[in-house]
Motif scaffolding. Sequence first.
Motif, PDB file in Angstrom:
ATOM      1  N   PHE A   1       0.861  -1.292  -0.009  1.00 35.94           N
ATOM      2  CA  PHE A   1       0.087   0.004   0.135  1.00 35.94           C
ATOM      3  C   PHE A   1       1.015   1.257  -0.011  1.00 35.94           C
ATOM      4  CE2 PHE A   1       0.525  -0.890   4.675  1.00 35.94           C
ATOM      5  CZ  PHE A   1       0.874   0.625   4.975  1.00 35.94           C
ATOM      6  N   SER A   2       0.416   2.333  -0.032  1.00 37.60           N
ATOM      7  CA  SER A   2       1.063   3.560  -0.180  1.00 37.60           C
ATOM      8  C   SER A   2       0.696   4.597   0.983  1.00 37.60           C
ATOM      9  CB  SER A   2       0.791   4.438  -1.221  1.00 37.60           C
ATOM     10  OG  SER A   2      -0.335   4.831  -1.672  1.00 37.60           O
ATOM     11  N   PHE A   3       1.415   5.163   1.511  1.00 37.08           N
ATOM     12  CA  PHE A   3       1.255   6.117   2.773  1.00 37.08           C
ATOM     13  C   PHE A   3       1.883   7.438   2.325  1.00 37.08           C
ATOM     14  CE2 PHE A   3       2.097   8.163   6.842  1.00 37.08           C
ATOM     15  CZ  PHE A   3       0.879   7.782   7.408  1.00 37.08           C
ATOM     16  N   THR A   4       0.711   8.585   2.758  1.00 32.68           N
ATOM     17  CA  THR A   4       1.072   9.677   2.235  1.00 32.68           C
ATOM     18  C   THR A   4       1.046  10.880   3.474  1.00 32.68           C
ATOM     19  OG1 THR A   4      -0.006   9.598   0.072  1.00 32.68           O
ATOM     20  CG2 THR A   4       0.669  11.842   0.692  1.00 32.68           C
ATOM     21  N   PRO A   5       2.147  11.219   3.956  1.00 31.01           N
ATOM     22  CA  PRO A   5       2.123  12.150   5.163  1.00 31.01           C
ATOM     23  C   PRO A   5       1.537  13.362   4.929  1.00 31.01           C
ATOM     24  CG  PRO A   5       4.447  10.935   5.126  1.00 31.01           C
ATOM     25  CD  PRO A   5       3.593  10.489   3.774  1.00 31.01           C
ATOM     26  N   ASP A   6       0.879  13.992   5.796  1.00 36.46           N
ATOM     27  CA  ASP A   6       0.260  15.196   5.505  1.00 36.46           C
ATOM     28  C   ASP A   6       1.303  16.354   5.544  1.00 36.46           C
ATOM     29  OD1 ASP A   6      -2.251  14.149   5.525  1.00 36.46           O
ATOM     30  OD2 ASP A   6      -2.652  14.592   7.652  1.00 36.46           O
ATOM     31  N   GLU A   7       2.250  16.054   6.438  1.00 34.34           N
ATOM     32  CA  GLU A   7       3.318  17.128   6.527  1.00 34.34           C
ATOM     33  C   GLU A   7       4.004  17.293   5.129  1.00 34.34           C
ATOM     34  OE1 GLU A   7       2.066  15.898  10.325  1.00 34.34           O
ATOM     35  OE2 GLU A   7       2.588  14.885   8.445  1.00 34.34           O
TER      36      GLU A   7
ATOM     37  N   LEU B   1       4.584   7.261  -0.243  1.00 33.12           N
ATOM     38  CA  LEU B   1       5.590   6.398   0.289  1.00 33.12           C
ATOM     39  C   LEU B   1       5.153   5.169  -0.034  1.00 33.12           C
ATOM     40  CD1 LEU B   1       6.853   8.243   3.498  1.00 33.12           C
ATOM     41  CD2 LEU B   1       7.638   8.463   1.309  1.00 33.12           C
ATOM     42  N   ALA B   2       6.173   4.317  -0.630  1.00 38.28           N
ATOM     43  CA  ALA B   2       5.621   2.704  -0.762  1.00 38.28           C
ATOM     44  C   ALA B   2       5.748   2.001   0.623  1.00 38.28           C
ATOM     45  CB  ALA B   2       6.605   2.231  -1.649  1.00 38.28           C
ATOM     46  N   ALA B   3       4.947   1.160   0.827  1.00 40.31           N
ATOM     47  CA  ALA B   3       4.769   0.615   2.211  1.00 40.31           C
ATOM     48  C   ALA B   3       4.212  -0.721   1.849  1.00 40.31           C
ATOM     49  CB  ALA B   3       4.077   1.190   3.430  1.00 40.31           C
TER      50      ALA B   3
ATOM     51  N   LEU C   1      -9.573  -2.282  13.508  1.00 36.60           N
ATOM     52  CA  LEU C   1      -8.515  -3.183  13.846  1.00 36.60           C
ATOM     53  C   LEU C   1      -7.290  -2.363  13.414  1.00 36.60           C
ATOM     54  CD1 LEU C   1      -7.210  -6.050  14.135  1.00 36.60           C
ATOM     55  CD2 LEU C   1      -7.343  -6.358  11.491  1.00 36.60           C
ATOM     56  N   LEU C   2      -6.231  -2.585  14.399  1.00 31.72           N
ATOM     57  CA  LEU C   2      -4.821  -2.056  14.361  1.00 31.72           C
ATOM     58  C   LEU C   2      -4.067  -2.611  13.368  1.00 31.72           C
ATOM     59  CD1 LEU C   2      -2.516  -0.169  15.116  1.00 31.72           C
ATOM     60  CD2 LEU C   2      -1.904  -1.565  17.051  1.00 31.72           C
ATOM     61  N   LEU C   3      -3.550  -2.004  12.321  1.00 31.31           N
ATOM     62  CA  LEU C   3      -2.600  -2.702  11.169  1.00 31.31           C
ATOM     63  C   LEU C   3      -1.246  -1.828  11.392  1.00 31.31           C
ATOM     64  CD1 LEU C   3      -3.601  -3.105   7.552  1.00 31.31           C
ATOM     65  CD2 LEU C   3      -1.687  -1.794   8.131  1.00 31.31           C
ATOM     66  N   ILE C   4      -0.311  -2.449  11.295  1.00 36.77           N
ATOM     67  CA  ILE C   4       1.147  -2.086  11.422  1.00 36.77           C
ATOM     68  C   ILE C   4       1.916  -2.308  10.012  1.00 36.77           C
ATOM     69  CG2 ILE C   4       3.397  -2.078  12.501  1.00 36.77           C
ATOM     70  CD1 ILE C   4       0.325  -3.196  14.672  1.00 36.77           C
ATOM     71  N   GLY C   5       2.282  -1.052   9.440  1.00 39.35           N
ATOM     72  CA  GLY C   5       3.067  -1.382   8.272  1.00 39.35           C
ATOM     73  C   GLY C   5       4.201  -0.734   8.294  1.00 39.35           C
ATOM     74  N   GLU C   6       5.268  -1.220   7.501  1.00 37.81           N
ATOM     75  CA  GLU C   6       6.729  -0.729   7.325  1.00 37.81           C
ATOM     76  C   GLU C   6       7.005  -0.176   6.104  1.00 37.81           C
ATOM     77  OE1 GLU C   6       9.326  -3.845   8.202  1.00 37.81           O
ATOM     78  OE2 GLU C   6       8.547  -5.206   6.417  1.00 37.81           O
ATOM     79  N   LEU C   7       7.730   0.991   6.145  1.00 35.91           N
ATOM     80  CA  LEU C   7       8.319   1.500   4.742  1.00 35.91           C
ATOM     81  C   LEU C   7       9.469   0.440   4.104  1.00 35.91           C
ATOM     82  CD1 LEU C   7       9.040   5.029   6.046  1.00 35.91           C
ATOM     83  CD2 LEU C   7       6.922   4.390   4.764  1.00 35.91           C
ATOM     84  N   ASN C   8       9.020   0.514   2.558  1.00 37.19           N
ATOM     85  CA  ASN C   8       9.855  -0.425   1.979  1.00 37.19           C
ATOM     86  C   ASN C   8      11.439  -0.022   1.718  1.00 37.19           C
ATOM     87  OD1 ASN C   8       7.533  -1.809   1.395  1.00 37.19           O
ATOM     88  ND2 ASN C   8       6.960  -1.139  -0.594  1.00 37.19           N
ATOM     89  N   GLN C   9      11.538   1.295   1.847  1.00 36.74           N
ATOM     90  CA  GLN C   9      12.777   1.964   1.820  1.00 36.74           C
ATOM     91  C   GLN C   9      13.073   3.130   3.040  1.00 36.74           C
ATOM     92  OE1 GLN C   9      13.503   3.257  -2.169  1.00 36.74           O
ATOM     93  NE2 GLN C   9      13.733   1.261  -3.007  1.00 36.74           N
ATOM     94  N   PRO C  10      14.436   3.204   3.311  1.00 40.02           N
ATOM     95  CA  PRO C  10      14.345   4.257   4.354  1.00 40.02           C
ATOM     96  C   PRO C  10      14.361   5.553   3.667  1.00 40.02           C
ATOM     97  CG  PRO C  10      16.309   2.564   4.604  1.00 40.02           C
ATOM     98  CD  PRO C  10      15.583   2.571   3.081  1.00 40.02           C
TER      99      PRO C  10
ATOM    100  N   ALA D   1      -3.397   6.187   4.094  1.00 38.60           N
ATOM    101  CA  ALA D   1      -2.924   5.110   3.576  1.00 38.60           C
ATOM    102  C   ALA D   1      -3.900   4.732   2.426  1.00 38.60           C
ATOM    103  CB  ALA D   1      -2.661   3.892   4.797  1.00 38.60           C
ATOM    104  N   HIS D   2      -3.336   4.229   1.257  1.00 36.19           N
ATOM    105  CA  HIS D   2      -4.172   3.969   0.007  1.00 36.19           C
ATOM    106  C   HIS D   2      -3.797   2.452  -0.221  1.00 36.19           C
ATOM    107  CE1 HIS D   2      -5.891   4.995  -3.914  1.00 36.19           C
ATOM    108  NE2 HIS D   2      -5.140   4.001  -4.107  1.00 36.19           N
ATOM    109  N   PHE D   3      -4.828   1.838  -0.319  1.00 35.26           N
ATOM    110  CA  PHE D   3      -4.973   0.349  -0.799  1.00 35.26           C
ATOM    111  C   PHE D   3      -5.592   0.214  -1.866  1.00 35.26           C
ATOM    112  CE2 PHE D   3      -4.735   0.411   3.809  1.00 35.26           C
ATOM    113  CZ  PHE D   3      -3.595  -0.536   4.199  1.00 35.26           C
ATOM    114  N   ALA D   4      -4.961  -0.295  -2.937  1.00 36.16           N
ATOM    115  CA  ALA D   4      -5.349  -0.742  -4.151  1.00 36.16           C
ATOM    116  C   ALA D   4      -6.353  -1.823  -4.109  1.00 36.16           C
ATOM    117  CB  ALA D   4      -4.298  -1.201  -5.246  1.00 36.16           C
ATOM    118  N   ASP D   5      -6.745  -2.383  -5.222  1.00 29.87           N
ATOM    119  CA  ASP D   5      -7.783  -3.600  -5.438  1.00 29.87           C
ATOM    120  C   ASP D   5      -6.818  -4.702  -4.816  1.00 29.87           C
ATOM    121  OD1 ASP D   5      -9.451  -2.682  -8.427  1.00 29.87           O
ATOM    122  OD2 ASP D   5      -9.719  -1.940  -6.137  1.00 29.87           O
TER     123      ASP D   5
END
Length: 263
Positions: free
Chosen positions: A207-213, A218-220, A236-245, A257-261
Amino acid sequence: MQRFIGLCWAVCWVGAVGAAQAVTAADPLTSPSPPAEGVGAGTAAEARGVLRARDQALLSSELAGRILELPFREGERFSQGAMLVRFDCSAYQAQLNAAQAAGRAAREELAHKKQLAALNSVGRFEVSLAEARQAQAQAEAQVYQVQVKRCNIVAPFDGQVVQRRAQPHESVAAGTPLLEVVDNRSLEIHLLVPSSWLGKLVPGQAFSFTPDETGQPLAASIKRLGARIDEGSQTLLLIGELNQPVTGLLTGMSGSAHFADAP
């Protein structure tokens, strides 16, 4: 009379047209269907989340004493093992020196008792008593060694100072919060997603995550799912991680967070 009949025809024609338009607007075949919601329903789905650091801590005093040094201020970086807090340890050091001296005396006494026992001048009871006194002195010295070691608080990981809860020259009690630290290089994404998504999300899903700031997507990927569903909000709590630093991110940043199909 003819005018009255013509007026009735006009009213009836207008009403028929309005009814036909109403039927046409309500027809699901001619009206656009509302977008589906949820992961895997044919459209994308979004959820709000926040960045949190895996390594963060609120360091507290393990003993009562006076602070001599707090070398790092808010925002400053430090390395693992760096000295973050130093206490006045003169009293604890003196107690340690006394305990070590008592330990040396106990060892000498035990050696002397053993020599006398070899000459049958003392019994086995005297030797056992000297051994017990030596063990007691060693245990007391170890206790004071631990206290002296606690006089310096070292960094448990590489990070930055978030907030200083105390200042140099202050006397604090045991358990007093002193320093809040965080490592912004090891961030996780915490999301609250609808519980209905539970069967459609798996670890490793992208999924992708876009910080408001920053506004930068970001790819995650999903790292793990929470262990319980909140019965009040049905989330439900979901914990993700960034694919790259990624540099420039801070814990506490919120975003979407944006989830595709789903496949």
